[in-house]
Design an enzyme around this catalytic site. Sequence first.
Site, PDB file in Angstrom:
ATOM      1  N   LYS A  77      26.303  -1.289  20.157  1.00 24.96           N
ATOM      2  CA  LYS A  77      25.833  -2.677  20.242  1.00 24.96           C
ATOM      3  C   LYS A  77      25.770  -3.119  21.702  1.00 24.96           C
ATOM      4  O   LYS A  77      26.629  -2.734  22.503  1.00 24.96           O
ATOM      5  CB  LYS A  77      26.790  -3.566  19.441  1.00 24.96           C
ATOM      6  CG  LYS A  77      26.340  -5.002  19.242  1.00 24.96           C
ATOM      7  CD  LYS A  77      27.295  -5.734  18.304  1.00 24.96           C
ATOM      8  CE  LYS A  77      26.936  -7.178  18.083  1.00 24.96           C
ATOM      9  NZ  LYS A  77      27.866  -7.856  17.152  1.00 24.96           N
ATOM     10  N   SER A 152      25.795 -10.538  13.493  1.00 30.29           N
ATOM     11  CA  SER A 152      25.013 -10.278  14.679  1.00 30.29           C
ATOM     12  C   SER A 152      24.732  -8.800  14.970  1.00 30.29           C
ATOM     13  O   SER A 152      23.844  -8.505  15.770  1.00 30.29           O
ATOM     14  CB  SER A 152      25.727 -10.881  15.892  1.00 30.29           C
ATOM     15  OG  SER A 152      26.974 -10.250  16.106  1.00 30.29           O
ATOM     16  N   SER A 176      30.187 -10.088  11.640  1.00 30.04           N
ATOM     17  CA  SER A 176      29.020  -9.445  12.261  1.00 30.04           C
ATOM     18  C   SER A 176      28.876  -7.949  12.034  1.00 30.04           C
ATOM     19  O   SER A 176      27.828  -7.389  12.351  1.00 30.04           O
ATOM     20  CB  SER A 176      29.017  -9.710  13.764  1.00 30.04           C
ATOM     21  OG  SER A 176      28.414 -10.947  13.994  1.00 30.04           O
TER      22      SER A 176
HETATM   23  N1  GLN Z   1      27.802 -15.483  12.037  1.00 31.77           N
HETATM   24  C1  GLN Z   1      29.023 -15.685  12.735  1.00 31.77           C
HETATM   25  C2  GLN Z   1      28.782 -16.480  13.993  1.00 31.77           C
HETATM   26  O1  GLN Z   1      27.670 -16.738  14.265  1.00 31.77           O
HETATM   27  C3  GLN Z   1      29.710 -14.399  13.036  1.00 31.77           C
HETATM   28  C4  GLN Z   1      29.171 -13.684  14.203  1.00 31.77           C
HETATM   29  C5  GLN Z   1      30.010 -12.523  14.608  1.00 31.77           C
HETATM   30  O2  GLN Z   1      30.814 -12.011  13.819  1.00 31.77           O
HETATM   31  N2  GLN Z   1      29.853 -12.133  15.851  1.00 31.77           N
HETATM   32  O3  GLN Z   1      29.652 -16.834  14.717  1.00 31.77           O
END
Ligand code: GLN
Length: 500
Positions: A77, A152, A176
């Site tokens: 990532k 994400s 994410s």
């Molecule tokens: N959807 C969540 C957020 O926007 C989780 C994102 C993540 O785990 N990085 O914060």
Amino acid sequence: MELRDLTALELGAAIKKGEVSTVEASRAALDTIAAQDKALNAFITVTGERTLERAEKLQTGAREAESPLYGVPMAIKDNICTRGIKTSCASKILGDFAPPYDAAVVERLARAGAVSLGKLNMDEFAMGSTSETSYYGPVRNPWDLERVPGGSSGGGAAAVAAGLGWYAVGSDTGGSIRQPASYCGVTGIKPTYGTVSRYGLIAYASSLDQIGPLCRDAADCAAVLDVLMGHDRRDSTSLPGLDSGWKGSGPRVDYGHLLAGLTGDIRGLRIGLPGDCFGDGLDGETRSAVLAAADVLNSRGAEIAPLPFPALKYAVPAYYIIAAAEASSNLSRYDGVKYGWRAGEYEGLAELYRKTRTQGFGAEVKRRILLGTFALSSGYFDAYYKKALQVKAVIKDAFDRAFQRCDLLITPVAPAAAPQLGESLSDPLSMYLSDIYTVPANLAGLPALSMPCGFDGRGLPIGAQLVGPCFGEGTLLNAAHAFQQETDYHKRAPKGGKPA
Ligand code: GLN
């Protein structure tokens, strides 16, 4: 059988036996990326030549390799630092950032003989649930190109599902890893907070962020986690006692054995089914698929016990206060002075900051910075931030009580399968609410896994989540492994991104 149909462990075994060369494996992955990634946009950077050079170097040691993942091509990532390779966090503000060092997990993977294909697309600074907030354009779901892959770590989930590499390393702050795994039909696990070093992970919300793998199945996840986990003194929240040689006080967890622990025997395992996770707002097909998964685990000898989890309803508001508060502090370092992108024309320091941040960050990142700064400001701190920390303690306590009665919990990962591209951007609040099942594990620091457990009527993957107590990774992975011995959802592959 084609190479891309093998799991990471199967490919690793074939490389060790000399049936496949490390170069052949990397070339195959790079060819698939070249053919498919225009449509998917899963990668921000593909390292091509560099990948092949590394694969070539590794070939000589293949037969003596100790790691079962030696020579297996994978991807990382883009919020995980890779020395000399752009690490943009999918943001304009880090668009020219090539870190001078590798993240701890990148070092560990290198020692295990991993071959990186490149850096994966994601939501900007890991803020989002759809991988649409990337400066490099949205990632598309390989099961249906008009739908999001989740976020994400959407690039990682899409890449693994479509066979552009054998596994991915992502990060999970509030879901994410698990939610994109669920939307794309792959298996992903967020480990216990503090078990994988965050050194070199670009911070979003430091008290919630954890690195973990997205893979074809639970066995691959166990093998990758065996590599990732371990104590690191460069991360002050890294737990001691994670390596075999450790002799200090406190819990000693030996993580060399996750893979060896996959017996598939789950007789007598007590699985809690929190009724509050199956109430209003959950799509009917998702509900049926997750309940059917519980039945499969039951048929393998696990006991399923319904239990209450009323604290669930407080998780999303608490999460979004804490995550935004920490983000507003963590992202203050991007000012156009120290490193990263700088606005072209400005007068004076204040305008340099203002223009750099205004033009360098996307809308969702700015929304979080504003929300977090507000929640931390004097006069509101007690009402929001302190309250959110209290809720966090309540949620931890609810899990502790649940784990007195059971060994793990089963819940949905998301309220429904992947939404259409564009659908969530116009309504951030409903996107935040869709994180309801994943954020509790981050607030409590617990390990949680997502595994494919069915498809909806449109042919879109559905995931089930298993949550365990601290250091329960082995239990979660073994339960998922038992499930995958009975089912083949994890083996199905998308066919060209056309809805079924
Ligand atoms: N959807 C969540 C957020 O926007 C989780 C994102 C993540 O785990 N990085 O914060």
